[in-house]
Design a protein around this motif. Structure first.
Motif, mmCIF file in Angstrom:
data_model
loop_
_atom_site.group_PDB
_atom_site.id
_atom_site.type_symbol
_atom_site.label_atom_id
_atom_site.label_comp_id
_atom_site.label_asym_id
_atom_site.label_seq_id
_atom_site.Cartn_x
_atom_site.Cartn_y
_atom_site.Cartn_z
ATOM 1 N N GLY A 1 129.796 68.828 24.600
ATOM 2 C CA GLY A 1 129.039 70.161 23.965
ATOM 3 C C GLY A 1 129.981 71.255 23.639
ATOM 4 N N LEU A 2 131.115 71.548 24.453
ATOM 5 C CA LEU A 2 132.228 72.492 24.035
ATOM 6 C C LEU A 2 132.830 72.168 22.777
ATOM 7 C CD1 LEU A 2 133.844 73.150 27.350
ATOM 8 C CD2 LEU A 2 132.186 74.715 26.106
ATOM 9 N N LEU A 3 133.053 70.863 22.696
ATOM 10 C CA LEU A 3 133.833 70.573 21.245
ATOM 11 C C LEU A 3 132.819 70.956 20.246
ATOM 12 C CD1 LEU A 3 136.314 68.997 20.290
ATOM 13 C CD2 LEU A 3 135.084 66.909 20.489
ATOM 14 N N VAL A 4 131.507 70.297 20.227
ATOM 15 C CA VAL A 4 130.913 70.666 19.049
ATOM 16 C C VAL A 4 130.503 72.055 18.969
ATOM 17 C CG1 VAL A 4 128.146 70.461 18.372
ATOM 18 C CG2 VAL A 4 129.390 68.636 19.330
ATOM 19 N N TYR B 1 134.095 77.415 14.459
ATOM 20 C CA TYR B 1 135.386 77.313 13.551
ATOM 21 C C TYR B 1 134.876 77.036 12.322
ATOM 22 C CZ TYR B 1 138.918 75.052 10.608
ATOM 23 O OH TYR B 1 139.984 74.956 9.649
ATOM 24 N N PHE B 2 133.982 76.337 11.807
ATOM 25 C CA PHE B 2 133.523 76.344 10.385
ATOM 26 C C PHE B 2 132.692 77.641 10.030
ATOM 27 C CE2 PHE B 2 133.773 71.786 11.268
ATOM 28 C CZ PHE B 2 134.761 71.499 9.972
ATOM 29 N N ALA B 3 132.016 78.182 11.134
ATOM 30 C CA ALA B 3 131.619 79.424 10.651
ATOM 31 C C ALA B 3 132.711 80.630 10.494
ATOM 32 C CB ALA B 3 130.718 79.977 11.773
ATOM 33 N N TRP B 4 133.632 80.322 11.310
ATOM 34 C CA TRP B 4 134.811 81.563 11.196
ATOM 35 C C TRP B 4 135.398 81.290 9.850
ATOM 36 C CZ3 TRP B 4 137.722 83.819 15.932
ATOM 37 C CH2 TRP B 4 136.820 84.483 16.682
#
Length: 188
Positions: free
Chosen positions: A24-27, A33-36
């Motif tokens: 869950g933390l990885l997802v 990351y992709f949002a940033w």
């Protein structure tokens, strides 16, 4: 029936829970990351563009200041956290502080070497509104790395005994005993 489980069977829910939590933390990390990656380069380029406002000298000076400060301070914070043996939470806190202090340079690096559309948009904004900022940030980062290396060499040369484990070198009883045996008039 639950109380009758062996130690091996009781451990299964713990590793399963940890595996689910880690996944869950990885997802969540990937989503962040992709949002940033889609927003930070544009946002950072706009902020720097507002500070520089198209002036070459301002881009040069601000880039040098950012490069030196946001490279030297993180290196010093990482060194402060790693040069002594501390509890892992304290070391982790120092490393997180170092990462946070390095963020402006990491954002600029992401714009300079990034291949996404946000990085390209940030490049275009910086080309027009913050000329010379990226290059002078790199030069400032190199200057800061040289200053940090010089500080490390200077502190090692100035205090050569620091960082050595106790019991080695001058305070060792073995050295004292050997010297006493070599002195004239000693019994031994």
């Amino acid at each position: 029936m639950r109380a009758g489980r062996t130690g091996e069977n009781a451990a299964a829910p713990i590793w399963r829970r940890r595996l689910l939590l880690g996944g869950g933390l990885l997802v969540a990390g990937a989503v962040v990351y992709f949002a940033w990656a889609a927003t930070i380069p544009r946002w950072w380029a706009q902020r720097v563009g507002n500070m520089v406002n198209g002036h070459l000298s301002a881009g040069l000076l601000l880039g040098l200041v950012f490069g030196i400060c946001f490279t030297l301070l993180p290196l010093l914070a990482a060194w402060a956290g790693l040069h002594r043996r501390r509890p892992w939470k304290v070391t982790l806190a120092w490393l997180v502080l170092a990462l946070l202090l390095a963020m402006p340079n990491l954002w600029t690096l992401g714009i300079a070497v990034g291949s996404g559309s946000a990085a390209h948009a940030g490049e275009r904004v910086m080309d027009v509104r913050a000329p010379w900022f990226r290059g002078s940030t790199l030069i400032g980062a190199i200057i800061a790395a040289v200053i940090f290396a010089g500080l490390m060499v200077f502190t090692r040369a100035r205090w050569p005994g620091r960082g050595k484990k106790p019991g080695k070198g001058r305070g060792n009883g073995k050295d004292h005993g050997e010297r006493a045996a070599d002195e004239p008039g000693s019994a031994g």
